[in-house]
Design an enzyme around this catalytic site. Structure first.
Site, PDB file in Angstrom:
ATOM      1  NE  ARG A   1      -3.454  -7.493  -3.654  1.00 27.81           N
ATOM      2  CZ  ARG A   1      -2.900  -8.138  -4.678  1.00 27.81           C
ATOM      3  NH1 ARG A   1      -2.428  -9.357  -4.516  1.00 27.81           N
ATOM      4  NH2 ARG A   1      -2.821  -7.578  -5.860  1.00 27.81           N
TER       5      ARG A   1
ATOM      6  CE  LYS B   1      -8.805   1.156  -6.621  1.00 27.83           C
ATOM      7  NZ  LYS B   1      -8.264  -0.226  -6.528  1.00 27.83           N
TER       8      LYS B   1
ATOM      9  CD  GLU C   1      -5.163  -0.358  -8.534  1.00 27.53           C
ATOM     10  OE1 GLU C   1      -3.980  -0.705  -8.397  1.00 27.53           O
ATOM     11  OE2 GLU C   1      -6.044  -0.623  -7.689  1.00 27.53           O
TER      12      GLU C   1
ATOM     13  CG  ASP D   1       0.122  -0.457  -4.230  1.00 32.49           C
ATOM     14  OD1 ASP D   1      -0.428  -0.246  -3.142  1.00 32.49           O
ATOM     15  OD2 ASP D   1      -0.282  -1.301  -5.037  1.00 32.49           O
TER      16      ASP D   1
ATOM     17  CD  GLU E   1      -1.224  -5.222  -2.085  1.00 32.33           C
ATOM     18  OE1 GLU E   1      -1.289  -5.193  -3.324  1.00 32.33           O
ATOM     19  OE2 GLU E   1      -1.748  -4.351  -1.356  1.00 32.33           O
TER      20      GLU E   1
ATOM     21  CD  GLU F   1      15.207  -1.185   2.880  1.00 31.58           C
ATOM     22  OE1 GLU F   1      15.122  -0.166   2.169  1.00 31.58           O
ATOM     23  OE2 GLU F   1      15.483  -1.127   4.099  1.00 31.58           O
TER      24      GLU F   1
ATOM     25  CD1 TRP G   1       0.653  -3.669 -14.709  1.00 26.49           C
ATOM     26  CD2 TRP G   1      -0.709  -2.632 -13.280  1.00 26.49           C
ATOM     27  NE1 TRP G   1      -0.575  -4.292 -14.781  1.00 26.49           N
ATOM     28  CE2 TRP G   1      -1.434  -3.681 -13.907  1.00 26.49           C
ATOM     29  CE3 TRP G   1      -1.368  -1.841 -12.344  1.00 26.49           C
ATOM     30  CZ2 TRP G   1      -2.774  -3.929 -13.628  1.00 26.49           C
ATOM     31  CZ3 TRP G   1      -2.708  -2.094 -12.063  1.00 26.49           C
ATOM     32  CH2 TRP G   1      -3.389  -3.133 -12.707  1.00 26.49           C
TER      33      TRP G   1
END
Length: 847
Positions: free
Chosen positions: A178, A297, A301, A380, A408, A529, A560
């Site tokens: 990213r 982390k 994932e 996220d 991102e 948005e 996901w």
């Protein structure tokens, strides 16, 4: 004929070009009429002569900044200050050093990193609780005078929270996950870099916005960071950043004892694993004695973690906390833990529940030096989310909010999106814990609500080697504002932006620069948005791919969990306790009652908490239907950003040539890509719902477009695209092979005589640089190359899709009815010169 805005711009020649490397620390000289009234002391006394000291650094920075702003270089010494001698000096140091040098003792009590700042009287006093605070005060003074402000002030300021870190997602091979601004400034070829110039410059930028820590590697960590060579390199990086008061931390791979250390386990309760991490941590602190700590982390994932051994997340976090505790370090443990393989056909499954489900019952189990790092929303980094309810549940555990400066899901720095107004929707949210005011920024993250001493902010930044640091000049306002908000979560979005603009593009007594950047930036997040995903439905991007262009169908029918639950009848996640996933019930009672009730839920979070028919009316039943709002909002958002290029173009001559051109290029690109978004989302939901746009815009031939598949084709073939909504008319053309010149041709019979803008919609793929030239009656209007992979920093794709879709626009073209338009192309590599349409637009029309 003018060249296309994508390719060429008139030379300005009025202002010296800049590349953005100095960001807001340019210290541009003020005009004479401002300096005439300036009062700046002629000497600086920095109360520490150790060259690695932040106070020593502050003295040098003050000297550099004053020289830049005034054209005069003050003397710099490290002793001789006497508060009573009226010498007219700038004194900078800690409270302790200032008092020992004879300074006044009436400075208010300061928190860690806080500082006292006074420009009243003969002297300028900059006094920090510690050396880092003194450096922050020096930057405060320089920011003030660089904006032409020489008024007398006297105040103390303290940070809202002690943790103000940035997270880099840099990989050891030099790539950045990213990352949209080039390769890593920290790593290359699986080792730390030897040239630390950019590292030092980055530390200076971070210090100027009061960031006190940085994690330099990806949370998806590579264990080879722990080799002796890399630990030595880590020490060098820490040495480069230490004079700026920035402490270095690292991300760790949970399975390192097995994958790197040769053990047969990474069980956090296994004594051999505990001993291995204690030994590694000792080696890390030998190289970096003041290391900030670890970022973890785990069990997320596909990353290894304690759940592999049926241990709790607290067991995992405490493993590292006990390793760093003897050295004063902390562990940032990410709450981004969820199952990315959950079943879509179970109505009650919900990824948004994961953080609370995993962490709620562990609140009393974490060691004191563990900080749970919580993303601002439960999913996220979406364009809008409800705040994470986990902030209300961890009463005993230290917490930090994770924000993302790297855009991102939000245009990847190719779209202007000023983020503080988005961040403020969470920071200003009152969670009403125990029925009392519990504003996330002012109360929870300051530690007031739960009486915590350890809390703060972590910003995912991902600077790269691009001169602009983030790949975009205007995106740097987000990094600047992140630091300001971490210090003071009540800081005003527009005021921070104006400060940043003066420092980045000033000095100027012309309000046009300030007003234009403020106008565009403050409108940018609402516009984004609007043309991506609104009403709380999330950013309707490709969640299984680059997270960049439109792909609403990727949201559902996978594991996901970023679902919209869109079908032929309705849309939205049912997160109520009554009928849905019960996510609303994770909030304190007063908030839960609002989110449980479809009538009480704010429209901007309607689809986050409720599954409603497309015909559901907004604003308490008095507004448009959900589907009509989708159509209207997507058109409104595209119309807003269509104004950005012209707004910026009005600043020609007021901004240096290089930055003017580079910003204009991206704004033109954004205006075109917003139309791609608008059309794709509108077309998809028309197809899904079967409900027509009341204004007749969606699903009908565009009045100003000539579809490529309707043109005369030579060397081209008509094909579909994936996803289908990524093409106007649902079809495109691409060359028959990848090496032979081709063309499309159309006679413009439907357009009356006049002056038009001509936009060519095409697809710019990775691994190819096709060539294009546009002709009108055999007269060339201009040529271009499909080289956005070289000019933009978004996640590159090889497909003809919503990521690669783009436009080039030629302005003020005189067209007569019946003229012939032709596009001559030469494909290259994987890029088969794909074309979507040509828009022939009257002035002021956004097709």
């Amino acid at each position: 004929m003018r060249s296309p805005w994508f390719l060429a711009f008139l030379s300005l020649g009025l202002v010296t070009a800049e590349d953005g490397r100095n960001a807001w620390l340019r210290y541009a000289q003020l005009p004479d009429n401002v300096l005439r009234h300036a009062r700046v002391p002629k000497s600086i006394i920095a109360l520490n002569s150790t060259e690695t000291s932040p106070v020593f650094t502050a003295g040098l920075e003050l000297q550099k900044g004053i020289r830049g702003v005034t054209g005069k270089t003050p003397d710099l010494t490290h002793e001789g200050y006497n508060n009573r001698n009226g010498s007219g000096s700038i004194v900078v140091g800690t409270v302790e050093a200032y008092t020992e040098a004879g300074g006044a003792s009436q400075i208010p009590e300061l928190d860690e990193d806080g500082f006292w700042f006074s420009t009243e009287g003969d002297n300028v006093e900059i006094v920090g609780q510690n050396e880092r605070g003194a450096l922050y005060g020096a930057f405060e003074y320089l920011s003030m005078i660089a904006q032409g402000n020489f008024t007398g002030v006297a105040y103390a300021t303290n940070p809202s929270a002690p943790i103000r870190w940035v997270n880099q997602w840099d990989n050891l091979d030099g790539t950045i996950e990213r990352g949209y601004a080039g390769l890593s400034i920290f790593f290359e070829n699986n080792v730390t870099v030897s040239n630390l110039t950019r590292v030092t410059e980055y530390a200076r930028l971070l210090s100027s916005i009061r960031i006190n820590g940085i994690v330099i590697n990806n949370v998806n960590a590579n264990p080879i960071l722990l080799t002796p060579e890399n630990l030595a390199g880590l020490g060098n990086i820490a040495d480069a950043m230490r004079p700026w008061g920035v402490k270095v931390g690292i991300s760790l791979n949970f399975a390192s004892p097995q994958d790197f250390g040769g053990l047969d386990t990474f069980d956090p309760l296994d004594q051999s694993v505990i001993a291995w991490w204690a030994d590694i941590t000792k080696k890390v602190y030998e190289k970096v004695p003041d290391m900030a700590g670890y970022l973890i982390k785990a069990s997320s994932e596909g990353q290894p973690g304690p759940l592999t051994y049926n241990r709790t997340l607290a067991d995992g976090a405490n493993l590292f906390a006990r390793a760093v505790q003897p050295y004063g370090g902390i562990v940032m443990f990410r709450a981004f833990v969820y199952d990315h393989t959950i079943a879509y056909d179970n109505w009650y499954n919900d990824r948004a529940n994961a953080a609370v489900d995993f962490f709620r019952d562990l609140d009393a189990d974490f060691d004191d030096n563990v900080v749970v790092q919580i993303k601002y929303g439960p999913i996220d980094f979406q364009v809008r989310e409800a705040p994470s309810p986990l902030f209300a549940h961890l009463r005993h555990t230290a917490t930090a909010m994770e924000l993302q400066v790297a855009q991102e899901y939000l245009g990847q720095q190719c779209h202007l999106v000023y983020l503080p107004p988005l961040w403020r929707t969470v920071l200003d949210f009152d969670l009403r814990v125990d029925g009392q005011q519990s504003i996330i920024g002012a109360d929870i993250l300051t530690g007031k609500t739960f009486n915590k001493k350890l809390s703060g902010y972590a910003g995912v930044v991902n600077v790269g080697r691009n001169a602009t640091w983030l790949g975009s000049h205007l995106a740097m306002s987000n990094l600047y504002a992140f630091g300001r908000l971490a210090w003071d979560p009540a800081a005003d979005s527009a005021a921070m932006l104006r400060d940043w603009t003066r420092l980045t593009f000033g000095p100027s007594d012309d309000e046009a620069v300030l007003n234009t950047i403020e106008s565009m930036s403050m409108a940018s997040w609402p516009a984004y948005e609007n043309y991506t995903g609104n009403l709380g439905v999330q950013t309707l991007t490709d969640i299984t791919g680059p997270h960049y262009g439109p792909n609403p169908q990727s949201q559902d029918h996978n594991g996901w969990g970023q679902w919209t639950r869109a079908d032929g009848e309705g849309i939205g996640m049912d997160r109520t306790v009554r009928n849905g996933t019960a996510n609303a019930g994770q909030y304190p009672a007063e908030v839960a009652a609002v989110f449980e009730d479809v009538a009480a839920t704010p429209d901007d979070l309607l689809l986050w908490f409720h599954h409603v028919p497309y015909t559901h009316r907004l604003r308490g039943g008095e507004g448009p239907t959900v589907i009509q709002h989708f159509y209207d909002a997507h058109y409104a958002g595209a119309e807003t950003v269509a104004t950005f290029p012209a707004q910026w173009a009005a600043l020609r001559g007021k901004i240096d040539a290089q930055r003017y051109e580079e910003v204009l290029f991206r704004l033109v690109y954004q205006a075109g890509h917003a139309i791609v978004w608008r059309d794709a989302i509108s077309e998809f939901y028309l197809n899904m719902s079967g409900i027509a746009d009341e204004r007749g815009r969606v699903g009908r031939p565009h009045p100003w477009r000539v579809e490529a598949e309707d043109m005369e084709l030579d060397g081209y073939r008509v094909t579909a695209v994936t996803p289908f909504e990524a093409a106007s008319g649902l079809r495109i053309v691409q060359t028959v092979d990848n090496s032979t010149a081709a063309r499309v041709r159309a006679r413009l019979r439907q357009f009356p005589d006049g002056v038009y803008d001509v936009a060519v919609a095409y697809y710019d793929l990775y691994e190819g640089r096709a060539r294009y030239e546009l002709f009108l009656n055999d007269r060339s209007l201009g040529a271009w190359v499909g080289d956005l992979e070289d000019r933009l920093g978004y996640t590159l794709t090889r497909g003809i899709d919503g990521h690669s879709a783009t436009r080039v626009t030629f302005r003020d073209v005189q067209i007569r009815k019946g003229d012939v338009l032709r596009i001559q192309t030469l494909p290259d590599g994987r890029e088969t010169a794909p074309l979507d349409y040509v828009a022939v637009l009257p002035r002021g029309v956004v097709d």
